[in-house]
Scaffold this motif. Structure first.
Motif, mmCIF file in Angstrom:
data_model
loop_
_atom_site.group_PDB
_atom_site.id
_atom_site.type_symbol
_atom_site.label_atom_id
_atom_site.label_comp_id
_atom_site.label_asym_id
_atom_site.label_seq_id
_atom_site.Cartn_x
_atom_site.Cartn_y
_atom_site.Cartn_z
ATOM 1 N N GLU A 183 55.732 9.780 85.400
ATOM 2 C CA GLU A 183 57.201 10.409 84.963
ATOM 3 C C GLU A 183 58.415 9.164 85.354
ATOM 4 O O GLU A 183 59.102 9.051 84.478
ATOM 5 C CB GLU A 183 57.475 11.431 85.702
ATOM 6 C CG GLU A 183 56.574 12.725 85.169
ATOM 7 C CD GLU A 183 56.694 14.009 86.075
ATOM 8 O OE1 GLU A 183 56.500 15.028 85.448
ATOM 9 O OE2 GLU A 183 57.048 13.896 87.117
ATOM 10 N N GLU A 186 57.997 6.455 82.753
ATOM 11 C CA GLU A 186 58.617 6.806 81.515
ATOM 12 C C GLU A 186 60.081 7.104 81.108
ATOM 13 O O GLU A 186 60.810 6.496 80.609
ATOM 14 C CB GLU A 186 57.789 8.061 81.199
ATOM 15 C CG GLU A 186 56.334 7.923 80.802
ATOM 16 C CD GLU A 186 55.489 9.354 80.638
ATOM 17 O OE1 GLU A 186 56.194 10.240 80.623
ATOM 18 O OE2 GLU A 186 54.129 9.173 80.870
ATOM 19 N N CYS A 187 60.617 7.507 82.380
ATOM 20 C CA CYS A 187 62.175 7.842 82.348
ATOM 21 C C CYS A 187 62.774 6.577 82.723
ATOM 22 O O CYS A 187 63.731 6.493 82.350
ATOM 23 C CB CYS A 187 62.302 9.103 83.184
ATOM 24 S SG CYS A 187 61.486 10.750 82.887
ATOM 25 N N VAL A 228 66.842 6.046 69.077
ATOM 26 C CA VAL A 228 65.553 6.669 68.760
ATOM 27 C C VAL A 228 64.865 6.141 67.695
ATOM 28 O O VAL A 228 63.430 5.911 67.656
ATOM 29 C CB VAL A 228 65.385 8.352 68.665
ATOM 30 C CG1 VAL A 228 64.215 8.776 68.386
ATOM 31 C CG2 VAL A 228 65.862 8.703 70.195
ATOM 32 N N THR A 237 56.553 8.194 75.148
ATOM 33 C CA THR A 237 56.252 9.377 75.204
ATOM 34 C C THR A 237 57.407 10.058 74.988
ATOM 35 O O THR A 237 58.746 9.446 75.043
ATOM 36 C CB THR A 237 55.986 9.544 76.884
ATOM 37 O OG1 THR A 237 57.072 9.166 77.755
ATOM 38 C CG2 THR A 237 54.659 8.669 77.143
ATOM 39 N N GLN A 238 57.428 11.553 75.130
ATOM 40 C CA GLN A 238 58.610 12.513 74.716
ATOM 41 C C GLN A 238 59.602 12.204 76.011
ATOM 42 O O GLN A 238 60.837 12.263 75.580
ATOM 43 C CB GLN A 238 58.184 13.703 74.803
ATOM 44 C CG GLN A 238 59.132 14.683 74.230
ATOM 45 C CD GLN A 238 59.667 14.212 72.821
ATOM 46 O OE1 GLN A 238 58.934 14.121 71.900
ATOM 47 N NE2 GLN A 238 61.087 14.233 72.566
ATOM 48 N N ASN A 239 59.056 12.005 77.102
ATOM 49 C CA ASN A 239 60.120 11.542 78.149
ATOM 50 C C ASN A 239 61.040 10.527 78.062
ATOM 51 O O ASN A 239 62.088 10.538 78.301
ATOM 52 C CB ASN A 239 59.350 11.510 79.660
ATOM 53 C CG ASN A 239 58.800 12.792 80.403
ATOM 54 O OD1 ASN A 239 59.578 13.631 80.054
ATOM 55 N ND2 ASN A 239 57.545 12.669 81.193
ATOM 56 N N THR A 240 60.392 9.467 77.545
ATOM 57 C CA THR A 240 61.359 8.411 77.293
ATOM 58 C C THR A 240 62.234 8.457 76.153
ATOM 59 O O THR A 240 63.375 8.267 76.139
ATOM 60 C CB THR A 240 60.341 7.020 76.960
ATOM 61 O OG1 THR A 240 59.531 6.888 77.868
ATOM 62 C CG2 THR A 240 61.209 5.879 76.801
ATOM 63 N N ILE A 241 61.838 9.132 74.971
ATOM 64 C CA ILE A 241 62.435 9.675 73.966
ATOM 65 C C ILE A 241 63.747 10.483 74.102
ATOM 66 O O ILE A 241 65.077 10.388 74.039
ATOM 67 C CB ILE A 241 61.851 10.222 72.671
ATOM 68 C CG1 ILE A 241 60.733 9.256 72.299
ATOM 69 C CG2 ILE A 241 62.696 10.806 71.563
ATOM 70 C CD1 ILE A 241 59.565 9.813 71.376
ATOM 71 N N ASN A 242 63.532 11.551 75.390
ATOM 72 C CA ASN A 242 64.404 12.542 75.584
ATOM 73 C C ASN A 242 65.496 11.520 76.194
ATOM 74 O O ASN A 242 66.773 12.008 76.206
ATOM 75 C CB ASN A 242 63.907 13.492 76.744
ATOM 76 C CG ASN A 242 62.917 14.456 75.858
ATOM 77 O OD1 ASN A 242 63.198 14.651 74.853
ATOM 78 N ND2 ASN A 242 62.404 15.186 76.864
ATOM 79 N N CYS A 243 65.329 10.358 77.098
ATOM 80 C CA CYS A 243 66.305 9.886 77.880
ATOM 81 C C CYS A 243 67.108 9.124 77.034
ATOM 82 O O CYS A 243 68.331 8.951 77.219
ATOM 83 C CB CYS A 243 65.443 8.738 78.792
ATOM 84 S SG CYS A 243 64.740 9.910 80.200
#
Length: 326
Positions: A183, A186-187, A228, A237-243
Motif C-alpha cells: 500500500e 502503490e500510494c 489518469v 493498481t486502483q490505489n495509485t489511480i485513486n491518488c
C-alpha cells in the motif's frame, strides 16, 4: 596513483564525491582528478571502478572527483541504476544519501515534465519513476531521513519538485499509519505522479502571474483526469489511480473532479491532499510568496478544516515536528 594521461583542456567538468562510485559498477563516463592545476584522467569511460580505485582515493584523501559535463547524462543514469545501493549503504552519511536521492529524483521527474510528452506517459519514464519509489521507501522510513532531506527541499515552485515534495511528505505520513508495504508503494507512486496531468496544461496558464480567469481555472481542474488518462496503459493498481484522480477532492464535497465527500475519499488520498496543500502554501509561486510552515499550518487548521481531514492534519504536524521541520 597513475596520473600520466591528461585530459583535453577546453571542456567543462562538475565535481562529485568519490563515495558515489561503487566498486564493481560500470560507468559510461570518465573520472578525472584535479592535480597540479589540471584535470587528470583517473578511470576511462566503460572501465570498471574497483575497490582498489576507491582505496587509492581514500589513502590520498581525495575529497572530490570530476566528470566532464558532456557526460553528465551518463553519470545520472549510473546514479539511478545504483540508487538502491546508495540509499541502503549506512556507511555513507545520511546527508550524502539524502542529496543523492533528491537529485536523482529531480532528474527523473524533470524529464517527465520538461519533455514534450505524447498523450500517454512513456513506459520507460514510468519504469524510472517506479524505481525511484521502490528504492526510496525504506530509506524514507529510516530515522532522521526526513530531516536530512529537508535542506534540499526547494521553496521555488516547479511542478516536478512539487511532486517530489508531496511524495516525501506523504510517504513519511503513510509510514506512521498501519499501511502494508504494498500500500505504501502503490500510494507513494500515486503521490509522485499526482500532478502528472499538468504536463497537458498549457504552461502559459501554469506559470501565469496573477489570478487565473474562471476559464483558466477550469482548464487546470482537468489535470487529474489527464493524469489518469496518460497512465491508463500502465500497470497501476486502483490505489495509485485513486491518488492521481482524487487528490483535489475535499471532505465537504466541494472538490473535484467527482465531488466526493468524507468517507468516500480514501485515507491515503486525504494524506496526499494535505501534503499537496502544505507544499503549495510553503513554496514560491508566480502569483504568491511562500508562507512559513507555522503560517501555512495555521491557515490550513482554521480556514480549511471542513475540506481537510483534521485527524490526518494532526498526524502530519506530528511527523513534521518529529523531523524538526517546524
Amino acid at each position: 596513483m597513475d596520473t600520466n594521461t591528461r585530459a583535453a583542456r577546453p571542456v567543462s567538468y562538475f565535481p562529485v564525491s568519490p563515495v558515489m562510485l561503487f566498486p564493481e559498477a560500470l560507468g559510461d563516463f570518465a573520472v578525472y582528478l584535479w592535480q597540479g592545476g589540471d584535470f587528470v584522467l583517473y578511470t576511462q569511460s566503460g572501465q570498471q571502478f574497483t575497490l582498489r580505485h576507491r582505496q587509492i582515493l581514500h589513502q590520498n584523501d581525495v575529497k572530490e572527483i570530476y566528470i566532464q559535463s558532456s557526460e553528465k547524462p551518463e553519470y545520472e543514469r549510473y546514479i539511478e541504476q545504483n540508487l538502491g545501493k546508495i540509499l541502503l549503504d549506512e556507511t555513507l552519511p545520511i546527508e550524502v544519501r539524502s542529496k543523492v536521492f533528491y537529485e536523482a529524483s529531480a532528474v527523473v521527474m524533470q524529464d517527465v515534465f520538461d519533455r514534450k510528452l505524447p498523450s500517454a506517459l512513456r513506459a520507460r519514464h514510468f519504469d524510472r519513476i517506479t524505481d525511484i519509489v521502490k528504492n526510496s521507501i525504506s530509506f524514507l522510513a529510516s530515522d532522521n531521513s526526513l530531516s536530512a532531506i529537508a535542506p534540499f527541499i526547494s521553496h521555488d515552485y516547479k511542478t516536478y519538485t512539487h511532486c517530489m515534495h508531496v511524495f516525501i511528505y506523504s510517504v513519511a505520513v503513510f509510514q506512521s499509519y498501519d499501511m502494508t508495504d504494498s500500500e505504501v508503494f502503490e500510494c507513494g507512486l500515486g503521490a509522485l505522479l499526482h500532478d502528472v496531468g499538468k504536463a497537458k496544461i498549457p504552461r502559459r496558464i501554469l506559470n501565469k502571474r496573477g489570478s487565473l480567469t474562471q476559464a483558466e481555472r477550469e482548464i487546470v481542474k482537468e489535470h487529474p483526469i489527464h493524469g489518469v488518462s496518460m497512465c491508463a496503459h500502465l500497470p497501476m493498481t486502483q490505489n495509485t489511480i485513486n491518488c492521481i484522480l482524487f487528490h483535489h477532492e475535499k471532505l465537504d464535497g466541494t472538490g473535484y473532479p467527482a465531488g466526493l465527500k468524507s468517507d468516500n475519499i480514501p485515507m491515503p488520498v486525504r494524506i496526499i491532499s494535505l501534503a499537496d496543500v502544505y507544499d503549495a502554501l510553503t513554496t514560491e509561486r508566480p502569483y504568491a510568496e511562500g508562507m512559513e510552515p507555522y503560517e501555512a499550518l495555521t491557515l490550513m487548521r482554521h480556514d480549511m478544516r471542513d475540506a481537510l481531514d483534521m485527524n490526518v492534519f494532526k498526524q502530519f504536524v506530528a511527523v513534521l515536528s518529529g523531523a524538526d521541520l517546524l
